[in-house]
Scaffold this motif. Structure first.
Motif, PDB file in Angstrom:
ATOM      1  N   THR A 228       0.862  -1.180   0.000  1.00 28.04           N
ATOM      2  CA  THR A 228       0.000   0.000   0.000  1.00 28.04           C
ATOM      3  C   THR A 228       0.897   1.228   0.000  1.00 28.04           C
ATOM      4  O   THR A 228       1.660   1.453   0.950  1.00 28.04           O
ATOM      5  N   LEU A 229       0.822   2.006  -1.057  1.00 24.61           N
ATOM      6  CA  LEU A 229       1.697   3.163  -1.219  1.00 24.61           C
ATOM      7  C   LEU A 229       1.048   4.382  -0.573  1.00 24.61           C
ATOM      8  O   LEU A 229      -0.054   4.795  -0.949  1.00 24.61           O
ATOM      9  N   VAL A 230       1.727   4.955   0.419  1.00 26.99           N
ATOM     10  CA  VAL A 230       1.235   6.122   1.150  1.00 26.99           C
ATOM     11  C   VAL A 230       2.193   7.283   0.894  1.00 26.99           C
ATOM     12  O   VAL A 230       3.353   7.243   1.321  1.00 26.99           O
ATOM     13  N   GLU A 256       1.392  -6.499  -6.172  1.00 29.64           N
ATOM     14  CA  GLU A 256       0.416  -5.432  -6.378  1.00 29.64           C
ATOM     15  C   GLU A 256       0.878  -4.176  -5.659  1.00 29.64           C
ATOM     16  O   GLU A 256       1.130  -4.204  -4.447  1.00 29.64           O
ATOM     17  N   ILE A 257       1.026  -3.087  -6.391  1.00 30.79           N
ATOM     18  CA  ILE A 257       1.318  -1.783  -5.811  1.00 30.79           C
ATOM     19  C   ILE A 257      -0.003  -1.023  -5.812  1.00 30.79           C
ATOM     20  O   ILE A 257      -0.531  -0.666  -6.862  1.00 30.79           O
ATOM     21  N   PRO A 276      -1.601   8.977  -3.169  1.00 29.87           N
ATOM     22  CA  PRO A 276      -0.795   9.159  -4.382  1.00 29.87           C
ATOM     23  C   PRO A 276      -1.677   9.203  -5.622  1.00 29.87           C
ATOM     24  O   PRO A 276      -2.775   8.624  -5.648  1.00 29.87           O
ATOM     25  N   THR A 277      -1.229   9.892  -6.638  1.00 28.61           N
ATOM     26  CA  THR A 277      -1.942   9.889  -7.915  1.00 28.61           C
ATOM     27  C   THR A 277      -1.689   8.568  -8.632  1.00 28.61           C
ATOM     28  O   THR A 277      -0.752   7.833  -8.299  1.00 28.61           O
ATOM     29  N   MET A 278      -2.490   8.296  -9.634  1.00 30.61           N
ATOM     30  CA  MET A 278      -2.292   7.074 -10.394  1.00 30.61           C
ATOM     31  C   MET A 278      -0.941   7.094 -11.103  1.00 30.61           C
ATOM     32  O   MET A 278      -0.254   6.064 -11.198  1.00 30.61           O
ATOM     33  N   ASP A 279      -0.518   8.257 -11.564  1.00 30.65           N
ATOM     34  CA  ASP A 279       0.793   8.357 -12.208  1.00 30.65           C
ATOM     35  C   ASP A 279       1.912   8.049 -11.212  1.00 30.65           C
ATOM     36  O   ASP A 279       2.920   7.421 -11.576  1.00 30.65           O
ATOM     37  N   GLU A 280       1.751   8.496  -9.974  1.00 27.70           N
ATOM     38  CA  GLU A 280       2.763   8.206  -8.948  1.00 27.70           C
ATOM     39  C   GLU A 280       2.792   6.715  -8.607  1.00 27.70           C
ATOM     40  O   GLU A 280       3.865   6.145  -8.366  1.00 27.70           O
ATOM     41  N   ILE A 281       1.633   6.085  -8.604  1.00 26.19           N
ATOM     42  CA  ILE A 281       1.569   4.638  -8.372  1.00 26.19           C
ATOM     43  C   ILE A 281       2.267   3.901  -9.510  1.00 26.19           C
ATOM     44  O   ILE A 281       3.056   2.975  -9.290  1.00 26.19           O
ATOM     45  N   ALA A 301      -7.252   1.421 -12.714  1.00 26.93           N
ATOM     46  CA  ALA A 301      -7.275   2.784 -12.178  1.00 26.93           C
ATOM     47  C   ALA A 301      -8.354   2.992 -11.120  1.00 26.93           C
ATOM     48  O   ALA A 301      -8.098   3.676 -10.122  1.00 26.93           O
ATOM     49  N   PRO A 302      -9.595   2.455 -11.273  1.00 32.33           N
ATOM     50  CA  PRO A 302     -10.601   2.663 -10.225  1.00 32.33           C
ATOM     51  C   PRO A 302     -10.157   2.161  -8.849  1.00 32.33           C
ATOM     52  O   PRO A 302     -10.457   2.775  -7.832  1.00 32.33           O
TER      53      PRO A 302
END
Length: 312
Positions: A228-230, A256-257, A276-281, A301-302
């Protein structure tokens, strides 16, 4: 700034309002149909597990044998001010026998808008069980028996664990085992996941669980690591390469990120800027893939998730 949210009077008060159906008094074993199950019943989109792994979302039961947990992760949506600490452990068969009834109850309001065949299948013949609702399922002492009984009927079982109880990880045989890996080192883990026990011991237990993934694959268990990216907490300089090094050693089938979402009681602990934004993910996932020698398989993306697969 984090928001102020009044805690519930009891854990179950809050969870009942959120659609949890408890299997028995005195126990926190529960079932809660997710929004993707409900959407799929109506002929709508299915969840990313359908996209990545082929499960049918309307036939998936989201459940847990216990809501107890040994971590207090900053990004968790649960209220930790009213934590469940004691409960009656149910017999695995009692849990399994109750699932059709509580799943039907949870989906009863959706019946008028659902595809009739899908609704009947969802409530009478589910074939996918996601032991991932909340809490840490490896704290339930009869988890291996519960999983084995469910698999006897030809069901698919996805188990999500924080990996802090390696003795239980060694015993379980789900269809797919997810281990959470939300930090690159012990200090970052202690800050973000706030374990209830000694952080050094708990981090060591996670490493032991990760070290079992090759063995689990040999036993026929599909393996995955989820991060889980925070933003601002576990995405700093060196974080991607550090997490990738652990993933490379563990060698799960999938990674999975998944981006943190500003939901529930996590809003009392984290600011909205931690999302985070989707681009950052995507960027973080690409770095992990490069360092761990994985490749990007797909994204959703959702659900704000990028899936990596181990290179052949």
């Amino acid at each position: 700034m984090p928001r102020t949210i009044s805690p519930p009077k009891t854990p179950k008060d809050s969870l009942h309002r959120q659609g949890y159906n408890f299997i028995a008094a005195g126990s926190s074993a529960a079932v809660k149909p997710c929004m993707w199950c409900k959407r799929a019943l109506r002929g709508g989109e299915q969840c990313y597990k359908h996209q990545f792994y082929g499960i049918e979302s309307w036939r998936c039961v989201q459940m847990t044998p216990t809501l107890r947990c040994n971590q207090r992760c900053l990004f968790c949506w649960r209220s930790m001010e009213h934590e469940i600490t004691e409960e009656v452990e149910l017999d695995p068969k009692e849990i399994i026998d109750a699932i059709p009834r509580v799943q039907r109850k949870g989906l009863s309001g959706d019946k008028p808008w659902s595809d009739p065949d899908r609704w009947e299948t969802a409530t009478s013949h589910p074939n996918q069980y996601a032991i991932s609702l909340s809490g840490e399922p490896t704290l339930y002492s009869r988890l291996p028996e519960l999983i084995d009984l469910l698999r006897e009927e030809g069901n698919s079982i996805f188990l999500v664990s924080n990996g802090t109880v390696p003795e239980m990880i060694q015993k379980v045989r789900p269809s797919q085992l997810y281990l959470s890996l939300d930090a690159a080192n012990a200090s970052s883990y202690a800050e973000l996941c706030r374990p209830a026990g000694d952080p050094t011991i708990m981090w060591g237990n996670i490493q032991r669980s990760l070290g079992m993934l090759r063995q689990k694959e040999e036993e026929g268990v599909r393996t995955a690591v989820r991060t889980t990216l925070v933003k601002g907490y576990n995405d700093g300089s060196g974080a991607a390469s550090g997490i990738a090094a652990l993933i490379k050693d563990a060698a799960p089938n999938f990674v999975e990120i998944k981006g943190y979402m500003y939901l529930g009681y996590s809003r009392t602990r984290l600011p909205e800027t931690a999302v985070p934004t989707m681009d950052e993910i995507r960027s973080f996932a690409s770095q992990v893939a490069e360092h761990a020698e994985y490749q990007i398989l797909d994204e959703n993306a959702p659900s704000r998730v990028v899936c990596l697969v181990r290179k052949p």
